[in-house]
Motif scaffolding. Structure first.
Motif, PDB file in Angstrom:
ATOM      1  N   UNK A  89      34.262  71.453  42.327  1.00 13.23           N
ATOM      2  CA  UNK A  89      35.041  72.656  42.679  1.00 13.23           C
ATOM      3  C   UNK A  89      35.237  72.749  44.190  1.00 13.23           C
ATOM      4  N   UNK A  90      34.217  72.398  44.964  1.00 10.42           N
ATOM      5  CA  UNK A  90      34.349  72.427  46.431  1.00 10.42           C
ATOM      6  C   UNK A  90      35.407  71.431  46.898  1.00 10.42           C
ATOM      7  N   UNK A 106      30.179  74.397  55.135  1.00  8.05           N
ATOM      8  CA  UNK A 106      31.259  74.572  56.107  1.00  8.05           C
ATOM      9  C   UNK A 106      31.197  73.521  57.214  1.00  8.05           C
ATOM     10  N   UNK A 107      30.020  72.918  57.407  1.00  9.65           N
ATOM     11  CA  UNK A 107      29.910  71.885  58.453  1.00  9.65           C
ATOM     12  C   UNK A 107      30.740  70.654  58.107  1.00  9.65           C
ATOM     13  N   UNK A 138      30.722  80.296  53.306  1.00 10.73           N
ATOM     14  CA  UNK A 138      31.965  80.164  52.535  1.00 10.73           C
ATOM     15  C   UNK A 138      31.936  81.064  51.296  1.00 10.73           C
ATOM     16  N   UNK A 185      25.260  71.589  63.414  1.00 11.27           N
ATOM     17  CA  UNK A 185      26.171  72.239  62.471  1.00 11.27           C
ATOM     18  C   UNK A 185      27.091  73.132  63.288  1.00 11.27           C
ATOM     19  N   UNK A 186      28.186  72.581  63.813  1.00  8.66           N
ATOM     20  CA  UNK A 186      29.061  73.383  64.673  1.00  8.66           C
ATOM     21  C   UNK A 186      29.644  74.557  63.891  1.00  8.66           C
ATOM     22  N   UNK A 229      35.314  82.141  49.314  1.00 11.50           N
ATOM     23  CA  UNK A 229      35.996  80.989  48.737  1.00 11.50           C
ATOM     24  C   UNK A 229      35.169  80.345  47.617  1.00 11.50           C
ATOM     25  N   UNK A 271      33.694  70.737  57.342  1.00 12.93           N
ATOM     26  CA  UNK A 271      34.940  71.000  58.058  1.00 12.93           C
ATOM     27  C   UNK A 271      34.755  70.975  59.582  1.00 12.93           C
ATOM     28  N   UNK A 272      33.709  71.665  60.047  1.00 10.25           N
ATOM     29  CA  UNK A 272      33.570  71.796  61.506  1.00 10.25           C
ATOM     30  C   UNK A 272      33.160  70.473  62.156  1.00 10.25           C
ATOM     31  N   UNK A 273      32.387  69.651  61.461  1.00  8.42           N
ATOM     32  CA  UNK A 273      32.086  68.323  62.012  1.00  8.42           C
ATOM     33  C   UNK A 273      33.354  67.487  62.064  1.00  8.42           C
ATOM     34  N   UNK A 286      39.013  72.680  45.105  1.00  3.33           N
ATOM     35  CA  UNK A 286      39.507  74.061  45.152  1.00  3.33           C
ATOM     36  C   UNK A 286      39.035  74.867  46.357  1.00  3.33           C
ATOM     37  N   UNK A 287      38.620  74.191  47.428  1.00  6.22           N
ATOM     38  CA  UNK A 287      38.335  74.910  48.677  1.00  6.22           C
ATOM     39  C   UNK A 287      38.957  74.146  49.834  1.00  6.22           C
ATOM     40  N   UNK A 288      38.898  74.748  51.009  1.00 10.58           N
ATOM     41  CA  UNK A 288      39.474  74.142  52.217  1.00 10.58           C
ATOM     42  C   UNK A 288      38.824  72.800  52.533  1.00 10.58           C
ATOM     43  N   UNK A 289      37.590  72.567  52.054  1.00 10.07           N
ATOM     44  CA  UNK A 289      36.883  71.331  52.404  1.00 10.07           C
ATOM     45  C   UNK A 289      37.619  70.100  51.903  1.00 10.07           C
TER      46      UNK A 289
END
Lengths: 340, 340
Positions: A202-203, A244-245, B195, B143-144, B198, A247-249, A206-209
């Motif tokens: 699902x991550x 969320x890391x 998150x 973890x930015x 979401x 994405x941020x990494x 169906x998510x921004x990742x």
């Protein structure tokens, strides 16, 4: 004659002229939500034929109320039963759920193989065959846990060695809904379910990742272990934060697009193992001191073996054919078949 | 004449004969991924008109490379600028991201309002107006964490009181990617992203948990708080494990279908707060001792206030119009407008 007719009509047959069915002693089914696996055993407990279909209980060839279970059963086992109509039949998995062919009510923990046998419920197929359905296991409590099918695999894995009547052991079953099971004295004492595979999917989807991910041609073990270690070290902040890391990494050029799927997989599995470690610790059991058996797809179990290593748990090992062994063991214990 | 023409063509106008635009001192935009909110301020910092559109940076009326940002900007602010072409314009949010109109590189933590002002990047619209874009904030590390738009809301919330130059405070911004921000001496010291929104949506729509759910007509606060407390008490096992109880409590008739959505919402928010509590504790800050400001939709902030109460944190309170206040404050500090 019947066998030749079936050959002639092109029905799916993977046995020859009846020789296989003639030496058969048991039909056993692993009947889950999305698939049906049928095994033909000889009297020594050896699998002599296997048939696999997608006719899981949520994917029957016709609706359940129109005889879908009979249709799927005939499709899977009709050939064998036409050769040997008196073969006993055992089934485990979601087929015994409220949405299944017949409901086999849960056996509560602590659950022994004897308790499972005592909880078997029988259903008569339209063809006349009687199918014995293994119950699932329920651990009651504030956060109840349930399994259907895994109990059979667990007793199959335990059956491997014969000297563990007094031991405590840990069994992991990775997958969509991963289970970790504590077995004490050959009984399922308690267990935990982690929605690891389903949440990972699902991550990704169906998510921004998922938007910045590229799936690599071969799994990236280094990225996977990086995710496992982040979950292990930063686990207390929780998956909602560490995920969320991914994405941020990526945003800060510290994690390439084709590293992100395995990194996230490592995070999710790492959080599962951190949760398992914490749950075991509440009962004074150290995950690092366990040598868990793993049951499941080989590549996935290998990932778990690596991840467990990052948690200091070095002795994890794969158990093969736990399903077949468990079905045979329960059939023997239920008196459905007398081993030669 | 121009204003009357626009009236005549039916262009979207929510000001009358130019009286509003004539007393305006600033246009400020909250320009995110899925929406664009334009505010017209008078010289006292009062919002005298608002225009809202769905022209977020991922939803422009025409593609970015075909002038999509200009088109959205004209649609939102063209009427105001036609009346008062020299109005200064400030924008915050994803409009300053790599996918935005112009990239305003992140300011690193600890980030003050002065640092944000110093990081403003300007873009010239096709109409001639110059738009000042507020940068986001980056917290570097293993973890930015990143934010764009929230930094402006945070300085808007801080601007409410004037006596916190030396204080440490906690600000929560619930939502799709919830943020928890520690402010020290009027600087964004560090922050965490969860998150939550979401993942909750993905769990409901794309896992087995959604299949048995019925959404109640009104939110079920008791079910919500039950979920919060399960996460608080059983949090160490992790969301991957507790989430499955939504299903098993249903299977065992302990949680009705129409209780399941709020129970799961409580679980997810509860895990967020448990993670926040653990992250704060590593720096010797007790969540229960904080009186966090909450910025966001009122009903969602009320849920968080209840959930925080379950964690012993009684003083949480909603801050209204943080976005408008923050845009005004940064515009003043940047010298775009001189307050009357």
């Amino acid at each position: 004659m019947k066998a030749r007719e079936k050959h002639a009509t092109g029905a799916a047959i993977d046995v020859g002229d009846g020789a296989v069915a003639r030496e058969a002693a048991l039909i056993a089914l692993d009947w889950g939500t999305t698939s049906l696996r049928a095994y033909l055993f000889d009297a020594a407990g050896k699998v002599i034929a296997t048939r696999v279909s997608t006719a899981g209980i949520m994917n029957l060839p016709v609706p359940a109320e129109e005889g879908g279970f009979d249709a799927a059963f005939d499709e899977a086992c009709g050939v064998w039963l036409s050769e040997a109509p008196s073969l006993p039949v055992l089934a485990a998995g979601m087929v015994g759920s409220a949405q299944g062919w017949v409901q086999a009510p849960y056996v509560e923990t602590p659950a022994s193989a004897q308790a499972l046998v005592a909880g078997i419920v029988r259903v008569r197929a339209a063809s006349g065959a009687e199918v014995a359905v293994v119950p699932g296991v329920l651990e009651p409590g504030a956060l109840p846990n349930v399994m259907r099918g895994e109990e059979t695999q667990i007793f199959g894995a335990l059956g491997e060695s014969g000297d563990e009547a007094q031991q405590t052991s840990l069994i992991g079953l990775p997958g969509t809904h991963a289970k970790w099971v504590v077995v004490e004295g050959e009984r399922i004492a308690r267990f935990y379910t982690f929605m690891t595979g389903e949440v990972y999917a699902a991550l990704c989807a169906h998510t921004i990742l998922g938007r910045t991910m590229k799936h690599p041609a071969t799994p990236d073990t280094a990225a996977f272990l990086r995710g496992v270690n982040v979950a292990r070290e930063q686990g207390c902040v929780g998956l909602l934060a560490t995920a969320f890391s991914t994405r941020t990494l990526g945003l800060t050029a510290q994690l390439a697009a084709d590293e992100q799927p395995d990194y996230l997989s490592g995070l999710v599995i790492g959080h599962e193992l951190a949760g398992l470690e914490a749950a075991l610790a509440r009962r004074d059991v150290a995950l690092a001191g366990c040598a868990p058996r793993l049951i499941g797809a080989e590549a996935l179990c290998e990932r778990y073996r690596l991840a467990l290593g990052a948690f200091g748990c070095a002795g994890a090992h794969l158990v093969r054919q736990a399903t077949e062994h468990g079905l045979w063991r329960i059939a023997v214990q239920a008196g459905l078949v007398a081993p030669r």
